[in-house]
Design a protein around this motif. Sequence first.
Motif, PDB file in Angstrom:
ATOM      1  N   VAL A  75       0.762  -3.234 -13.874  1.00 55.33           N
ATOM      2  CA  VAL A  75       1.093  -4.360 -13.313  1.00 55.33           C
ATOM      3  C   VAL A  75       0.176  -5.255 -12.743  1.00 55.33           C
ATOM      4  O   VAL A  75      -0.552  -4.716 -11.792  1.00 55.33           O
ATOM      5  CB  VAL A  75       2.404  -4.337 -12.484  1.00 55.33           C
ATOM      6  CG1 VAL A  75       3.029  -5.484 -12.058  1.00 55.33           C
ATOM      7  CG2 VAL A  75       3.678  -3.656 -13.285  1.00 55.33           C
ATOM      8  N   GLY A  76      -0.304  -6.496 -13.019  1.00 55.74           N
ATOM      9  CA  GLY A  76      -0.971  -7.333 -12.451  1.00 55.74           C
ATOM     10  C   GLY A  76      -2.565  -7.102 -12.948  1.00 55.74           C
ATOM     11  O   GLY A  76      -3.595  -7.308 -12.056  1.00 55.74           O
TER      12      GLY A  76
ATOM     13  N   ARG B 251       8.578 -10.107  -1.789  1.00 52.74           N
ATOM     14  CA  ARG B 251       7.813  -8.960  -1.680  1.00 52.74           C
ATOM     15  C   ARG B 251       7.407  -8.384  -3.035  1.00 52.74           C
ATOM     16  O   ARG B 251       7.986  -8.669  -4.040  1.00 52.74           O
ATOM     17  CB  ARG B 251       9.138  -7.932  -1.152  1.00 52.74           C
ATOM     18  CG  ARG B 251       9.236  -8.349   0.432  1.00 52.74           C
ATOM     19  CD  ARG B 251      10.253  -7.164   0.703  1.00 52.74           C
ATOM     20  NE  ARG B 251      10.795  -7.447   2.329  1.00 52.74           N
ATOM     21  CZ  ARG B 251      11.653  -7.074   2.820  1.00 52.74           C
ATOM     22  NH1 ARG B 251      12.612  -6.079   2.203  1.00 52.74           N
ATOM     23  NH2 ARG B 251      11.829  -7.250   4.001  1.00 52.74           N
ATOM     24  N   PRO B 252       5.980  -8.172  -3.321  1.00 56.70           N
ATOM     25  CA  PRO B 252       5.553  -7.583  -4.284  1.00 56.70           C
ATOM     26  C   PRO B 252       6.120  -6.388  -4.891  1.00 56.70           C
ATOM     27  O   PRO B 252       6.867  -5.477  -3.946  1.00 56.70           O
ATOM     28  CB  PRO B 252       3.924  -7.355  -3.968  1.00 56.70           C
ATOM     29  CG  PRO B 252       4.027  -7.064  -2.527  1.00 56.70           C
ATOM     30  CD  PRO B 252       5.128  -7.977  -1.859  1.00 56.70           C
ATOM     31  N   SER B 253       5.993  -6.078  -5.834  1.00 54.89           N
ATOM     32  CA  SER B 253       6.571  -4.675  -6.760  1.00 54.89           C
ATOM     33  C   SER B 253       5.635  -4.391  -7.792  1.00 54.89           C
ATOM     34  O   SER B 253       5.404  -5.183  -8.480  1.00 54.89           O
ATOM     35  CB  SER B 253       7.905  -5.083  -7.174  1.00 54.89           C
ATOM     36  OG  SER B 253       8.672  -3.985  -7.911  1.00 54.89           O
ATOM     37  N   ASN B 254       5.623  -3.168  -8.130  1.00 52.72           N
ATOM     38  CA  ASN B 254       4.950  -2.669  -9.351  1.00 52.72           C
ATOM     39  C   ASN B 254       5.594  -1.782 -10.251  1.00 52.72           C
ATOM     40  O   ASN B 254       5.323  -1.241 -10.948  1.00 52.72           O
ATOM     41  CB  ASN B 254       3.716  -1.644  -8.709  1.00 52.72           C
ATOM     42  CG  ASN B 254       4.386  -0.529  -8.275  1.00 52.72           C
ATOM     43  OD1 ASN B 254       5.730  -0.372  -7.786  1.00 52.72           O
ATOM     44  ND2 ASN B 254       3.418   0.496  -7.527  1.00 52.72           N
TER      45      ASN B 254
ATOM     46  N   GLY C  10       6.351  -7.457 -10.746  1.00 51.88           N
ATOM     47  CA  GLY C  10       5.585  -8.116 -10.144  1.00 51.88           C
ATOM     48  C   GLY C  10       4.986  -9.259 -10.483  1.00 51.88           C
ATOM     49  O   GLY C  10       4.659 -10.232  -9.789  1.00 51.88           O
ATOM     50  N   GLN C  11       4.444  -9.310 -11.716  1.00 56.63           N
ATOM     51  CA  GLN C  11       4.057 -10.599 -12.576  1.00 56.63           C
ATOM     52  C   GLN C  11       5.062 -11.783 -12.258  1.00 56.63           C
ATOM     53  O   GLN C  11       4.809 -12.853 -12.011  1.00 56.63           O
ATOM     54  CB  GLN C  11       3.528 -10.331 -13.832  1.00 56.63           C
ATOM     55  CG  GLN C  11       2.248  -9.641 -14.038  1.00 56.63           C
ATOM     56  CD  GLN C  11       1.674  -9.601 -15.399  1.00 56.63           C
ATOM     57  OE1 GLN C  11       2.698 -10.063 -16.373  1.00 56.63           O
ATOM     58  NE2 GLN C  11       0.926  -8.947 -15.504  1.00 56.63           N
TER      59      GLN C  11
ATOM     60  N   THR D 282       8.237  -1.539 -13.456  1.00 58.67           N
ATOM     61  CA  THR D 282       8.521  -2.226 -14.744  1.00 58.67           C
ATOM     62  C   THR D 282      10.044  -1.750 -15.053  1.00 58.67           C
ATOM     63  O   THR D 282      10.450  -0.901 -14.908  1.00 58.67           O
ATOM     64  CB  THR D 282       7.479  -1.501 -15.663  1.00 58.67           C
ATOM     65  OG1 THR D 282       6.198  -1.983 -15.375  1.00 58.67           O
ATOM     66  CG2 THR D 282       7.595  -2.347 -17.034  1.00 58.67           C
TER      67      THR D 282
ATOM     68  N   LEU E 248       7.647 -11.941 -10.240  1.00 56.06           N
ATOM     69  CA  LEU E 248       7.851 -12.412  -8.922  1.00 56.06           C
ATOM     70  C   LEU E 248       6.807 -13.374  -8.434  1.00 56.06           C
ATOM     71  O   LEU E 248       6.967 -14.298  -7.701  1.00 56.06           O
ATOM     72  CB  LEU E 248       8.272 -11.251  -8.017  1.00 56.06           C
ATOM     73  CG  LEU E 248       9.507 -10.469  -8.500  1.00 56.06           C
ATOM     74  CD1 LEU E 248       9.593  -9.126  -7.371  1.00 56.06           C
ATOM     75  CD2 LEU E 248      10.659 -11.453  -8.193  1.00 56.06           C
ATOM     76  N   ALA E 249       5.591 -12.931  -8.615  1.00 51.70           N
ATOM     77  CA  ALA E 249       4.351 -13.663  -8.148  1.00 51.70           C
ATOM     78  C   ALA E 249       4.291 -14.995  -8.795  1.00 51.70           C
ATOM     79  O   ALA E 249       3.964 -16.175  -7.800  1.00 51.70           O
ATOM     80  CB  ALA E 249       3.054 -13.208  -8.523  1.00 51.70           C
TER      81      ALA E 249
END
Length: 733
Positions: free
Chosen positions: A598-599, A475-478, A451-452, A480, A454-455
């Motif tokens: 994540v995040g 698209r966000p993702s959590n 997620g980090q 790892t 991709l952001a």
Amino acid sequence: MTHPLINPADPPDRQRQKLLQIVDVLMRRVEQETDDGGRAYQQFQRAVLLEDEVRERTRELERALDLLNATNARLAEATAEAEAARQNLASAIETVQEGFALFDAEDRLVMCNSRFGMHMSDLRDHLVPGLTFARFVELASRSAFLELPPGESAESWAVGRMRRHADRHVMFNVQTVGDRWLQVSEHRTQDGGTVILQTDVTDIIRLERQERGKLLDDQARMIRATLEHISQGVGIFDAQARLVGWNGRLGALLAVPAGRFRIGVSFDTLSEALGAQFSLNDGMTLERIAAWVHGSRPRSALTFELRGGAEIVLAVLAEEMPDGGFVMSFSDITAERRALRDIAEANETLERRVVGRTAELAEALGRAEQANAARARFVAAASHDLLQPLSAAKLFLASLTDVGLSPEAQATLAKAENALLSVEGILDALLDISKLESGRASVDVGPVPVGQILARLADEFAPLAAAKGLRLTVRPSNATVTSDPTYLRRILQNLIGNAIRYTERGRVLVGARPSGGGLRIEVADTGPGIPEAEQANVFREFHRLNARASASEGMGLGLAIVERAATLLGHPLTLRSAPGRGTRFTLTLPRAVADYPVGSPLPDIPDDGALNPDGRIVCLVENDPDMRRALCHLLEKWRLEVIDLETGEEALSLLDEIGILPDRFLIDHDLGDGIDGLALLSQLRDRYGPVSARLLTAVRSQALEAVCAAAGVTILRKPVDAAALAAFVLGAD
């Protein structure tokens, strides 16, 4: 046996007349006599019912007759139409300029026009419907007008013709008397029949002959001109070893009188003239050359040398031609032989010079090795020096997250942090790409929050996509995954950049989805797509599918780096694309458990100072002043007590003096001329036992990682991630 009063076979009018007679008789009988049982009346009733039934039957018969008449009319019309169509078809094929014939599925002649077989007039009487194809071929093979190919009989020609007939589509030429030619085209129909077209191509073949003759004449002139302009002397001999062609250079080289060169002169005559003027090199004789000329074929190439006097040397190459003749070329290599002698004489001088030069080269090689080692040290130092201020800038920005900034300023701050992260990634990539290309790349595989990455990439590419009018969806993702964060970011950065660069309209979609025990990250676009023939080439260096892309947009290395990095990490990479339907790259990675969520944001800092109730002390040893100030500023913002020192010696001295052991140690590995970070940690453990510490370093080295792992030391890489730093200094022991 009773007979019915009404015969169903009678016409309706006859049946009606009989019924009327029956009714009339019954009526008279009713009027004349009385029946106590009512039988007369019953008969009357039956007569009435019978009349109604006959009337209904009459109507049915009339309708049947009308239907039969209509059917007969339509049948007559269809028969007329079929006959008209047949006449039209016959007229149509008769107007065709080619000969036309149609055979049915049983290979029997259905119809043909008058031009079919017109070049074989002795077949005309046999071309009638019902003629079998085999009989037609037999008649054609024995026709007096057929010119059979040389060495072929009528029977063999017929066998070959029937063999061709077995194919669905056939086209070949047939020669007839008078040098006339027919092109025969045979095609199978859907119902298994055969259509044959015969086209007169005599004019075309004759024109081709003329053009071929002109071409051969032109080629002969070109060959002649070429022979006259080459530096070698060339002699061409036929299969009987007679001279059929030569150039002027041959006479000049051999000094043979012009009278000796004439068409048809034998090679033996020329060989005698050569033997009188030239000597042959060792092992070669005129007899051996003559044996090659008159020997059995095939003959391998023959080479020898001719020497004229003390200076002239000619190299001769004799090669066989397909028709059994041969070509001899004579090259003047006098200058080359003279140069070889000069070189041999110079070798002795060169050997003496080589000895001295070797010593000079050894000294130069030593200097080059020193320069190479210095360059390696410079690259390592440069990478450290570049990442130090970048890490400090990140830490200063992290300290501003909770100072009461406006939402706009917070958003700008977040963009700046993402920009610094992008710069960090680019610097890391620049340092690692050369290793990737040379096969010396080292990877740091561990848990990576997707997620980090991709952001950050979404923030980095959003302005570029907006400038082109594209809709970029990340698209966000959590999830790892287990990978190297630098190379993973580099792979996704290249894939997204390529998608935006080559997509003119539409959208670019980036998303991650579970796949078995792994994670698939897909980058899809609505661009022009990649042809199947080019899909393997796009991964080659300096290959750009879209020639309109400028050099500033890339040199065609992006996908080459993507493929090599994916191979290095063991992440399968697939490509699906079709022209006009866009492109989809899929990268498959193994799942992992994250070290931290994540995040996850930095810990909130309460105003009452309750974050550090136990007065936790952090000892920071960092020789770079900007990095030290940035770390101190952030740690103090988290209400931690910080002891900041520049060298390891100062740290050991101060700890001995104050007699207090800090709760956490942050120690830079490269501390200048004194002891390094690992040595300082080792001395601290020797004096105070186990300590909670992290080694700060910008070095990506497998050797350093191995040493740290063996010593039980955890690395915190520069640029320092604020979340990872907070997890260490604020977390539980």
